[in-house]
Each structure stands twice: as structure tokens, then as C-alpha cells.
Scaffold this active site. Sequence first.
Site, short mmCIF file in Angstrom:
data_model
loop_
_atom_site.label_atom_id
_atom_site.label_comp_id
_atom_site.label_asym_id
_atom_site.label_seq_id
_atom_site.Cartn_x
_atom_site.Cartn_y
_atom_site.Cartn_z
CE LYS A 52 2.83 -3.52 -5.08
NZ LYS A 52 4.01 -4.07 -5.80
CB SER A 302 -0.94 2.49 -8.08
OG SER A 302 -0.25 3.49 -7.36
#
Length: 408
Positions: A52, A302
Site C-alpha cells: 500500500k 500482499s
Amino acid sequence: MTDFMTQARAAEAAMRDVFPPTPLQKNAHLSERFGADIYLKREDLSPVRSYKIRGALNAMRKQQDQQLFVCASAGNHAQGVAFMCKHMSVKGVIFMPVTTPQQKIQKTRIFGGDNVEIHLVGDYFDDTLSAAQDWCAREGGHFLSPFDDADVIEGQSSIAVEIEAQLGRVPDHVILPVGGGGMSAGVTSWFGDRVHSLFVEPAGGACLRAALTAGRPVPLEKVDTFVDGAAVGRLGQRPFELLRHVPLPDVIALPEDRVCTTMIEMLNVEGIVLEPAGALAVEALGDLRSWIRGKTVVCVTSGGNFDFERLPEVKERAQRYSGIKKYFLLRLPQRPGALKEFLGMLGPEDDIARFEYLKKSARNFGSVLIGIETKRPENFTEFFARLDAAGMSYTDITNDETLAQFLI
């Protein structure tokens, strides 16, 4: 598309001012198991332990004159924005669901320091998102979506730029976890039809499948928040425009409990700490054996923002899904020797994890909650056969979610 690839390269270059490329590591354990060359793109090793930071960095660098950024996040986007607020010496107001793991809240405070303030609002991300947008409309600032933003999507595409450079070519398959769709949209926009992209989402938050089925992003009636990094109730509009032609067979929905088995395995076997969303791509390999054999496959891990206070829950879910732990209600005769008789039915690999009388006033029988762990699922077949032969009455409640919420 040429313009997008130029911008993606520029975004990837901008990352180098803040952090080095995350590793692309071939995993021998997974490669041997699936008969393929399996690589992990370790986004869990970024400065904020998730990808992110990429979207936040790219979007914020394009707003050089902005001094206030507002965002809503289930945790990882918040950390990326907080990190960049401190890095760029600007202010940030961050909204997070009340249900956000404490580890993510604490790390957001650490990364942002005095540059950010945090508001905990709503049980679900979509409630948090509405609160953040309302605040921004009243107070001002630049709202930074975690996925429904062209600059954020462009920033996430830097993952694909790195993969191709590190591998020296494109892989045959790339497996991508899906939440709001920003990372998936960015990576697939870079690879295009050069790579077969596969998409994995939690069964309790399958918003990509819902959007593809409906032909537009639609809200889910209910969202399971366990896979918090991908527990989004509606796919982003911009990601959908880039993903709308994805074939439904390329979208996989995994049960939340099943994801726990990979989290435990990666921790125990590889020493890799993955959060639930970070384990989605790896767990999906089991559904793709026939597609990936002999191929080069990249799984995007992720995120690794896992609160270890959740480990007992993760282990519990993994054991129940794997069939090596069960709970049942037993009607135990209230007579001398009945308990000893029951214990004698346990096998050498069976272990009592829970034993609790629920009703002690019955004249002839007492209700008991039993939890048993074993080493092999087939042990339960033999155990239940012994109970049946002895005429003992029992009810398996392992998968009864209503009873489990109250009793387990």
C-alpha cells in the site's frame, strides 16, 4: 496503454527515493509441491509490510502543494499514508474501522507520529469510507482512496514493473489478492495479455466476482472481516473499468478458514509472517495445479501486518478446516464409570482440548461440550464409530456457526 506503461515506469522510479524493490524469491517448498517455478513477490517486506505504500507514495508525490491528506483504510493503506505524511512533512487524517487489528493501528501511529491523527469509525470498511469522505467534504484536504484512484492504481503497478525486471522476463501466471481492486488493476494493466493473471478474494468479500457478474460494482449484502486487508464490500469503479473483461473462471474465492492453513504453514515451514490477505495468493495454488504445472508463477504476498494476538484464532480456524479438530455435544450417562468409559474410546493420537459440563441437573444424563484435537482427520471416523457402537448420543457442532459463536 503506452502512456500507462510510461507512467508506471515513472512511479517505479519514484519508489527508489523511499525504499528498494521488494524481493522476488523463488520458493523451493512450493515449487516442489506444485511442480512449477513458484516465486513470491514479497510485498510483506516493504517499509510498511504491505504494497500500500506504493499507491500512497505515487498519489501524494503528484500533490506537492497539498498539506492535508485524508484517507479511509482497513489498516495497510493507513500505514502507507502515515509513512508518507511523515516522509513529506505533511498532515494526515486517517479513518480506520473499529475492528482494525491493534497491530495495524499502533503501527500507523508509529509511522505517522505527530503528522497524523487517527479516527476509529464503523464496524465495516464502507462505513469508515463514508465517514472519511464526509469529514473531508466538511474540513477540506485531499481525499486519498485506498484503491479507487488513478494515481493509486498507477503506483500499485510498480509491483509488475519490478517483477518483470527482477525475473528478466514476464511470468506465465501472476496470482493477485483482491480487495478493492487497485493493485490487481495496476498489475494487470502493466502485464496485459502477456501474462495470465489470476485473482483471489476471500469468500466472505468476493466483490470482484459480484461486480463481474452484475456488470458493475455492487455492494455485498454481508462482509466477513477476518481477511481484513481484503474485506471490502464493493469493488472500486476505476479498478472495475480495468478488470471488467476478466473471465469469471480466473477469479477464485477462498474460505476464510482455509486461508489460515497457509498462514500457519508459511510461518512454521518458511518463517514467513503473512496476514490473511497476504496468504490468499499462496493458498490459491492448490486450486490451480493443472494450470500451473511446469510454468513460472508469481504469487504476490500482499502484506505481513499480522497481530500475533490473533494467532490462537488462526490456529483454531486452520485446525477445524483441516479436520483435525472437532467440537461436539455429548449426552454422558450420569453413572459411575461413564466418563472412564468415554475416555477409553479415545485413540492414541486424540487429545481433549475442551471438556465442559453444560447441564448438571439432569437425572440420568449430562450434556458435555467436548473439543478434541488429533493428528489425522480419519481418526475421527474411527472415534465416532466407537461412540456409535457404545450407543452414546452426540452432535458434531464443529461447522455450526451459530452454536460455535456461543459455545466455542
